[in-house]
Write an enzyme that holds these catalytic residues in place. Structure first.
Site, PDB file in Angstrom:
ATOM      1  N   ALA A   1       0.831  -1.209   0.000  1.00 37.39           N
ATOM      2  CA  ALA A   1       0.000   0.000   0.000  1.00 37.39           C
ATOM      3  C   ALA A   1       0.862   1.252   0.000  1.00 37.39           C
ATOM      4  CB  ALA A   1      -0.934  -0.005   1.209  1.00 37.39           C
ATOM      5  N   TYR A   2       1.894   1.254   0.818  1.00 30.63           N
ATOM      6  CA  TYR A   2       2.761   2.419   0.945  1.00 30.63           C
ATOM      7  C   TYR A   2       3.538   2.665  -0.352  1.00 30.63           C
ATOM      8  CZ  TYR A   2       6.352   5.477   3.002  1.00 30.63           C
ATOM      9  OH  TYR A   2       7.196   6.520   3.289  1.00 30.63           O
TER      10      TYR A   2
END
Length: 255
Positions: free
Chosen positions: A162-163
Site C-alpha cells: 500500500a505504501y
C-alpha cells in the site's frame, strides 16, 4: 473556469519562504531546521501534534531564524489553501514547498484492511496532489517543490504494498508537474529515502530487525533525518537549480 496567474517575482531583498508539511517531527522537522539554517523563513505544518510543531518553531527562533506553525490536514484542500494563505500573509510569498507529510501502514496485500488502504492513499496520494496543486499556483519564480517518495518503490519489500503504491504515484506526479510548470523557473523533484532512523521507522521493530535493515545499504548504516534534510536543501537551494523532474534516491546505495 478559475484561472491562476503565476505569482510575481519577489524583489531581491525579499526573505525566501519555505512551507514544510509534516514539518514538526522526523524528517520533516530536520528539513524545517535545515532550511531555517539556510536562511528561509519556515512555515512548519503539522496535522495533530501542536506541541512538537511549537518545539520546532522555538528551536528555529532560538537559533535566530523565523518560523511559524500552522495546522492543516494535507488532504483537505481548504485547509491547505489556508496554510498557503497564512504563509503569504506572514512572510509575503512562498518560494519552496516540501511535502514531508505521509502515512505508513505495513501489511501483506492479502491481509490489508481496505480502510487502512484508503487512509494511506488519502494522505500520500490525495495529500500529495493537494499540496502540489497549491504549490503550482503559489510558488514564485526561482522556487522549488520537493515531494517525498520512498526507496521501497525500487526495493519492493514485502508488506509495503500500500505504501509503495502510494509513493509510486508521487513519482509519476513529479515529472508531470515539472513539465506543466514550463517557463515558470520552478523546479519539481522528489526525494526517496531508504531506511531512516526516525521514531516512526523504529517503532515496533526489534533490535535484530533494525540491525538487518541497517546492513542493507552498502554503507551499512541507517540514514538520519539530517542526511535527508541535506538532500532537500540541495534541491531547494541555488546548487540544485539544474535538477528538475527527478526522483533522488537517498538510501546509501540500495537499489
Amino acid at each position: 473556469m478559475t484561472t491562476h496567474q503565476p505569482p510575481t517575482t519577489p524583489p531581491a531583498s525579499a526573505v525566501r519562504v519555505a512551507v514544510v508539511t509534516g514539518g514538526s517531527r522526523g524528517i520533516g522537522r530536520a528539513v524545517s531546521l535545515q532550511l531555517a539554517r539556510d536562511g528561509f523563513a519556515v512555515v512548519v505544518n503539522y496535522a495533530r501534534d501542536a506541541a512538537a510543531a511549537e518545539k520546532t518553531v522555538a528551536e528555529i527562533a532560538a537559533a535566530g531564524g523565523s518560523a511559524i506553525s500552522v495546522q492543516a490536514d494535507v488532504a483537505d484542500e481548504h485547509a491547505v489553501a489556508a496554510l498557503f494563505d497564512r504563509a503569504e500573509e506572514e512572510f509575503g510569498g512562498v518560494d519552496v514547498v516540501v511535502n514531508c507529510a505521509g502515512r505508513l501502514a505495513l501489511s501483506p496485500i492479502a491481509d490489508l484492511d481496505l480502510a487502512v488502504l484508503d487512509a494511506v492513499h488519502r494522505t500520500n496520494i490525495r495529500g500529495a496532489f493537494v499540496v502540489a496543486q497549491q504549490a503550482a499556483r503559489r510558488l514564485r519564480a526561482g522556487g522549488s517543490f520537493v515531494g517525498f517518495s520512498t526507496s521501497v518503490v525500487g526495493t519492493r519489500f514485502p508488506a509495503y504494498g500500500a505504501y509503495a503504491a502510494s509513493k509510486a504515484a508521487v513519482e509519476s506526479l513529479t515529472l508531470i508537474l515539472a513539465r506543466e510548470l514550463r517557463g515558470r523557473d520552478v523546479t519539481v523533484n522528489a526525494v526517496a529515502p531508504g531506511p531512516t532512523a526516525t521514531d516512526l521507522f523504529l517503532e515496533g521493530k526489534t533490535p535484530e530487525q533494525i540491525d538487518q535493515l541497517a546492513k542493507t545499504p552498502p554503507l551499512e548504516r541507517l540514514g538520519t533525518p539530517e542526511d535527508i534534510a541535506g538532500v532537500v536543501a540541495f534541491l531547494a537551494g541555488p546548487a540544485g537549480r539544474w535538477v528538475n523532474g527527478q526522483v533522488l534516491r537517498a538510501n546509501g546505495g540500495m537499489v
